[in-house]
Motif scaffolding. Structure first.
Motif, PDB file in Angstrom:
ATOM      1  N   LEU A  57      25.032  44.215  39.824  1.00 14.27           N
ATOM      2  CA  LEU A  57      24.299  43.013  40.215  1.00 14.27           C
ATOM      3  C   LEU A  57      24.445  41.877  39.210  1.00 14.27           C
ATOM      4  O   LEU A  57      24.524  40.706  39.590  1.00 14.27           O
ATOM      5  CB  LEU A  57      22.819  43.361  40.405  1.00 14.27           C
ATOM      6  CG  LEU A  57      22.491  44.221  41.622  1.00 14.27           C
ATOM      7  CD1 LEU A  57      21.030  44.650  41.595  1.00 14.27           C
ATOM      8  CD2 LEU A  57      22.789  43.455  42.910  1.00 14.27           C
ATOM      9  N   ASN A  58      24.480  42.208  37.925  1.00 13.11           N
ATOM     10  CA  ASN A  58      24.640  41.159  36.916  1.00 13.11           C
ATOM     11  C   ASN A  58      25.989  40.461  37.050  1.00 13.11           C
ATOM     12  O   ASN A  58      26.091  39.251  36.832  1.00 13.11           O
ATOM     13  CB  ASN A  58      24.492  41.746  35.514  1.00 13.11           C
ATOM     14  CG  ASN A  58      23.042  42.045  35.167  1.00 13.11           C
ATOM     15  OD1 ASN A  58      22.154  41.252  35.465  1.00 13.11           O
ATOM     16  ND2 ASN A  58      22.809  43.182  34.533  1.00 13.11           N
ATOM     17  N   SER A  59      27.020  41.196  37.416  1.00 14.51           N
ATOM     18  CA  SER A  59      28.336  40.594  37.632  1.00 14.51           C
ATOM     19  C   SER A  59      28.307  39.642  38.822  1.00 14.51           C
ATOM     20  O   SER A  59      28.905  38.556  38.783  1.00 14.51           O
ATOM     21  CB  SER A  59      29.380  41.695  37.851  1.00 14.51           C
ATOM     22  OG  SER A  59      30.643  41.140  38.152  1.00 14.51           O
ATOM     23  N   VAL A  60      27.604  40.025  39.885  1.00 10.96           N
ATOM     24  CA  VAL A  60      27.472  39.151  41.055  1.00 10.96           C
ATOM     25  C   VAL A  60      26.724  37.875  40.685  1.00 10.96           C
ATOM     26  O   VAL A  60      27.146  36.760  41.028  1.00 10.96           O
ATOM     27  CB  VAL A  60      26.755  39.894  42.194  1.00 10.96           C
ATOM     28  CG1 VAL A  60      26.484  38.948  43.362  1.00 10.96           C
ATOM     29  CG2 VAL A  60      27.581  41.077  42.661  1.00 10.96           C
ATOM     30  N   ALA A  61      25.610  38.024  39.968  1.00 12.17           N
ATOM     31  CA  ALA A  61      24.828  36.856  39.572  1.00 12.17           C
ATOM     32  C   ALA A  61      25.632  35.939  38.665  1.00 12.17           C
ATOM     33  O   ALA A  61      25.544  34.702  38.773  1.00 12.17           O
ATOM     34  CB  ALA A  61      23.546  37.297  38.875  1.00 12.17           C
ATOM     35  N   SER A  62      26.437  36.499  37.770  1.00  9.24           N
ATOM     36  CA  SER A  62      27.247  35.677  36.860  1.00  9.24           C
ATOM     37  C   SER A  62      28.297  34.873  37.610  1.00  9.24           C
ATOM     38  O   SER A  62      28.494  33.679  37.337  1.00  9.24           O
ATOM     39  CB  SER A  62      27.911  36.583  35.819  1.00  9.24           C
ATOM     40  OG  SER A  62      28.755  35.843  34.967  1.00  9.24           O
ATOM     41  N   SER A  63      28.973  35.493  38.568  1.00  9.90           N
ATOM     42  CA  SER A  63      30.011  34.775  39.324  1.00  9.90           C
ATOM     43  C   SER A  63      29.402  33.655  40.169  1.00  9.90           C
ATOM     44  O   SER A  63      29.985  32.572  40.283  1.00  9.90           O
ATOM     45  CB  SER A  63      30.785  35.751  40.212  1.00  9.90           C
ATOM     46  OG  SER A  63      29.939  36.336  41.192  1.00  9.90           O
ATOM     47  N   LEU A  64      28.239  33.897  40.745  1.00 12.52           N
ATOM     48  CA  LEU A  64      27.577  32.849  41.525  1.00 12.52           C
ATOM     49  C   LEU A  64      27.139  31.698  40.637  1.00 12.52           C
ATOM     50  O   LEU A  64      27.303  30.522  41.001  1.00 12.52           O
ATOM     51  CB  LEU A  64      26.369  33.446  42.253  1.00 12.52           C
ATOM     52  CG  LEU A  64      26.653  34.442  43.370  1.00 12.52           C
ATOM     53  CD1 LEU A  64      25.373  35.173  43.778  1.00 12.52           C
ATOM     54  CD2 LEU A  64      27.260  33.737  44.578  1.00 12.52           C
TER      55      LEU A  64
END
Length: 473
Positions: A57-64
């Motif tokens: 989830l942290n990777s998703v939030a970072s890319s967004l």
């Protein structure tokens, strides 16, 4: 709790093909590059098993978060608004359809995903990106709370429990701030937006996040859910010699906080009930309202029991069970003892505990099962005390519900400040693009294999297979 949002996926899109900037020629290409990262991250996240999605989830939030400044710079350039005190000029040449796979829309065919939707402008692209970021924050809150509900290992310490709840509260308030930003900046000119980004859905999600954050403020100092979990945890023996205690002056405050959460959940339910939205989401909103009101009744009962009013306390617990939809009276007697009702209940509890262990879609009942356990645990204890010691008449639940006070707020939504492209990054886009935009393509938003790959071929080995047209007999 919180609601387990499924993150959407999206198709590819070339900003260079559809937009041009005479002040910052590389801005459309940079936006396409960061959007491509978002698309790949969401596709990879969808393919992960549920037990591995929390860590991603942290990777998703970072890319967004990295893509949002470039998208906002394009939107500002279309209106000739400055970005970091720089004048940005962007013009639109055409509009290639962008497809998103919605996750709150109802499935017309059971067992299949809802069909992809086409968005009509760049503002709807921003709405999908921001709602995805807010839903990611809500899922991060779920990941932080999961250790509190695991019963197969030693229970968390008081410090660990407090830290987990504070982390989850922060994520939920961040999500509420993003929803609030979208609700305040929604334009009524958007023609028929998809249900996932409609103004009613966004306001409902804002109310939902605020309701869940309010209930977490109660959970932090409410010892009874932890006691009910400890009763099922073979690794915890503290409940044998230490009874749950809670300061009397805070019981009434917590009860009113629960009523405020119930009001927010009811608002969210009202906003969604008139839309074509997932029935699971609407059911969760109704369950959350019921659970919040049941918590308030249970806390009013704790206050009455502390004052020696055991009959009134039992009346509050009966009111809580009524809010939860638990059958009482003759119907309850039929399902008591070793009947099918008890076996079904035990099977549901074990199934929910296994969901928590696997990290899947646990808590989809908004905590109704957990609150039922707590209320029935207290009812068994207080009824026994009342039958053997106090013998007080039980106050009718209807009378108590009529005297219930109003709710009280504890959280305030702070304005969300979107990330703005800094001057150095903006200056770098003044140079002409060094390559063409390769973000285009007509692949689906969630294709598992590239076009042209032979059926059954191992990824990356399609060159070893014959490409000639086969002979059919």
């Amino acid at each position: 709790m919180p609601y387990p949002f499924v993150l959407p996926t999206t198709s590819s899109f070339s900003f260079s093909t559809n937009f041009t900037s005479d002040s910052h020629p590389s801005l459309p290409l940079s936006a396409s590059t960061y959007r491509g990262v978002v698309r790949s991250t969401l596709k990879a996240h969808k393919r992960l098993p549920p037990s591995s999605q929390q860590a991603n989830l942290n990777s998703v939030a970072s890319s967004l978060t990295e893509y949002i400044p470039y998208l906002l710079a394009l939107i500002a350039g279309l209106s000739h608004n400055p970005v970091s005190k720089h004048e940005v000029r962007v013009t639109i040449k055409s509009w290639q359809a962008i497809e998103w796979r919605p996750t709150l829309s109802p499935n017309p065919v059971p067992g299949h995903e809802p069909p992809r939707v086409k968005i009509n402008n760049i503002s709807q692209e921003l709405s999908f990106i921001l709602t995805t970021l807010a839903n990611t924050r809500a899922n991060l809150a779920r990941a932080a709370l999961q250790p509190l509900y695991i019963t197969s290992s030693a229970p968390p310490t008081v410090e660990q429990r407090t830290s987990a709840i504070q982390t989850a509260t922060r994520h939920l308030l961040d999500a509420a701030s993003i929803y609030d930003y979208l609700a305040n900046n929604a334009t009524e000119s958007d023609p028929s937006p998809p249900v996932d980004i409609s103004p009613q859905t966004i306001r409902a999600q804002r109310a939902l996040a605020l309701a869940e954050a309010t209930l977490l403020a109660v959970l932090k100092d409410d010892p009874y859910p932890a006691a009910a979990a400890a009763d099922r945890n073979t690794h915890d023996t503290e409940w044998m010699y230490k009874a749950p205690d809670i300061p009397k002056v805070r019981v009434l405050l917590f009860a009113r906080l629960c009523l405020a959460a119930a009001e927010h959940a009811h608002q969210a339910y009202s906003l969604c009930s008139g839309q074509r939205i997932s029935s699971d989401f609407i059911t969760y909103l109704d369950d959350l309202r019921r659970t919040a009101r049941a918590k308030a009744c249970r806390l009013f009962g704790v206050d009455a029991e502390m004052s020696g009013k055991t009959g009134e306390a039992i009346g509050w617990l009966q009111a809580a069970l009524g809010e939860l939809g638990v059958e009482r009276g003759k119907d309850a007697k039929k399902s008591s003892g070793l009947g099918l009702g008890k076996l079904k209940r035990e099977w549901s509890e074990k199934r929910e505990d296994k969901k928590v262990e696997r990290g899947g879609t646990w808590g989809t009942d908004a905590g109704r099962l957990e609150e039922t356990r707590v209320v029935e645990m207290l009812e068994k204890k207080w009824v026994k005390q009342n039958d053997t010691m106090f013998t007080q008449p039980i106050t009718p639940p209807a009378k108590l519900l009529a005297e219930m006070p109003s709710g009280r707020e504890i959280h305030r939504i702070t304005p969300w400040e979107p990330p703005i492209l800094d001057s150095a990054s903006l200056e770098a886009t003044r140079a002409p693009p060094e390559r063409t935009d390769e973000a285009g393509g007509d692949f689906s938003s969630d294709d598992e294999t590239l076009a042209g790959t032979p059926v059954g071929a191992f990824p990356g080995t399609q060159g070893e297979y014959r490409t000639a047209t086969p002979n059919y007999y």
